[in-house]
Design an enzyme around this catalytic site. Structure first.
Site, PDB file in Angstrom:
ATOM      1  N   SER A   1       8.474   3.909  12.266  1.00 26.90           N
ATOM      2  CA  SER A   1       9.447   4.988  12.143  1.00 26.90           C
ATOM      3  C   SER A   1      10.299   4.988  13.406  1.00 26.90           C
ATOM      4  O   SER A   1       9.807   4.650  14.491  1.00 26.90           O
ATOM      5  CB  SER A   1       8.742   6.341  12.002  1.00 26.90           C
TER       6      SER A   1
ATOM      7  N   THR B   1       0.848  -1.195   0.000  1.00 20.99           N
ATOM      8  CA  THR B   1       0.000   0.000   0.000  1.00 20.99           C
ATOM      9  C   THR B   1       0.883   1.244   0.000  1.00 20.99           C
ATOM     10  O   THR B   1       2.021   1.219   0.462  1.00 20.99           O
ATOM     11  CB  THR B   1      -0.946   0.024   1.214  1.00 20.99           C
ATOM     12  N   GLY B   2       0.337   2.321  -0.552  1.00 23.49           N
ATOM     13  CA  GLY B   2       1.135   3.538  -0.658  1.00 23.49           C
ATOM     14  C   GLY B   2       2.356   3.315  -1.522  1.00 23.49           C
ATOM     15  O   GLY B   2       3.473   3.665  -1.142  1.00 23.49           O
TER      16      GLY B   2
ATOM     17  N   THR C   1       3.115   4.313  -4.819  1.00 20.97           N
ATOM     18  CA  THR C   1       3.343   5.098  -6.029  1.00 20.97           C
ATOM     19  C   THR C   1       4.649   5.875  -6.006  1.00 20.97           C
ATOM     20  O   THR C   1       5.058   6.424  -7.036  1.00 20.97           O
ATOM     21  CB  THR C   1       2.182   6.076  -6.275  1.00 20.97           C
ATOM     22  N   SER C   2       5.335   5.936  -4.865  1.00 20.88           N
ATOM     23  CA  SER C   2       6.598   6.665  -4.789  1.00 20.88           C
ATOM     24  C   SER C   2       7.347   6.219  -3.542  1.00 20.88           C
ATOM     25  O   SER C   2       6.825   5.470  -2.711  1.00 20.88           O
ATOM     26  CB  SER C   2       6.370   8.187  -4.752  1.00 20.88           C
ATOM     27  N   GLY C   3       8.562   6.689  -3.423  1.00 20.16           N
ATOM     28  CA  GLY C   3       9.335   6.499  -2.208  1.00 20.16           C
ATOM     29  C   GLY C   3       9.537   5.057  -1.802  1.00 20.16           C
ATOM     30  O   GLY C   3       9.832   4.184  -2.623  1.00 20.16           O
ATOM     31  N   ILE C   4       9.381   4.789  -0.510  1.00 19.53           N
ATOM     32  CA  ILE C   4       9.626   3.462   0.052  1.00 19.53           C
ATOM     33  C   ILE C   4       8.685   2.431  -0.541  1.00 19.53           C
ATOM     34  O   ILE C   4       9.097   1.317  -0.874  1.00 19.53           O
ATOM     35  CB  ILE C   4       9.486   3.512   1.588  1.00 19.53           C
TER      36      ILE C   4
ATOM     37  N   TYR D   1       1.986  12.529  14.371  1.00 20.83           N
ATOM     38  CA  TYR D   1       2.593  11.513  13.511  1.00 20.83           C
ATOM     39  C   TYR D   1       3.380  10.500  14.349  1.00 20.83           C
ATOM     40  O   TYR D   1       3.243   9.289  14.163  1.00 20.83           O
ATOM     41  CB  TYR D   1       3.512  12.183  12.493  1.00 20.83           C
TER      42      TYR D   1
END
Length: 248
Positions: free
Chosen positions: A136, A12-13, A15-18, A149
């Site tokens: 994180s 999931t998530g 489309t970019s980055g990690i 966050y």
């Protein structure tokens, strides 16, 4: 032969980055990867960059109808072996400036989205499956103006342990990765403009013992480790991939 030949993964998530780096890494090792993202154009580009081993489904993990549609599609493909619940994000807000919407949006996506992604994946997971959460290193550190966050990432650390205990009898492993600052669009997007972004990245790198930011591909290698049989005796763990920032 790849480490993940014949397996199916969800990122999931992605489309970019990690997320995108992890999807590419899992596919390169032989997995068929389902990718999610909220923007169709970015999702199409991500799928195209991977090729035939990728299927894109536009979905917001904070929307239960989207999740139902996502898993209906995966169900038609067959079983699911790997879940990388990576979608999430946050914005700076000092304590006096936190609004209900800021709090609710961050928790709904980072915690609620992860919770219901994993819940809805359970019927498709078999013995030997791996669930990986994106935490994180901020989950154990104080962070001025980033408290909401950080709290969501602390919640994910707790969920990792509880779900690992709950699913161990099914032979399903649950682990978390805890990246430090990684050079991604999501990180630079926290700043107000290119100059502020450069200052932010330089400041974050200065606080890392290795004196640099992480690369998405370095996090993806850790995702592969947790997804593969190389980590078969690990569950409930959190792996810090942060250049030593949380350790030394």
């Amino acid at each position: 032969m790849g480490q993940l030949d014949g397996r199916t993964a969800l990122v999931t998530g992605a489309t970019s980055g990690i997320g995108l780096a992890a999807a590419r890494r899992l596919a390169a090792e032989g997995a068929h990867v389902f990718l999610t993202g909220r923007r169709q154009e970015a999702l199409d580009d991500a799928v195209a960059s991977i090729g035939a081993r990728a299927t894109g489904v536009r979905a917001d993990v904070a929307n239960l109808d989207d999740l139902d549609r996502l898993f209906d599609g995966i169900r038609q493909h067959g079983r699911l072996d790997i879940v990388f619940a990576n979608a999430g994000g946050g914005e700076f807000a000092a304590l006096p400036d936190i609004t209900w919407d800021h709090y609710a949006d961050t928790f709904h996506t980072n915690v609620g989205g992860t919770l219901f992604t994993v819940q809805k994946a359970l019927p498709l997971l078999t013995e030997g499956s791996s669930i990986i959460l994106t935490g994180s290193n901020i989950d154990t550190k104080g962070a001025a103006s980033f408290s909401v966050y950080a709290a969501t990432k602390a919640a994910l650390r707790s969920l990792t342990r509880s779900w690992a205990a709950e699913l161990v009898t099914r032979g399903i492993r649950v682990n978390a990765i805890a990246p430090g600052p990684v050079e991604t669009p999501g990180l630079t997007g926290l700043a107000d403009g290119p100059e502020a972004a450069e200052q932010l990245l330089q400041g974050l790198a200065a606080g890392v013992p290795m004196k640099r930011l992480g690369r998405p591909e370095e996090i993806a290698d850790t995702v592969l480790f947790l997804a593969s049989d190389a980590s078969s005796y690990m569950t409930g763990a959190e792996i810090y991939v942060d250049g030593g920032a949380s350790q030394i």
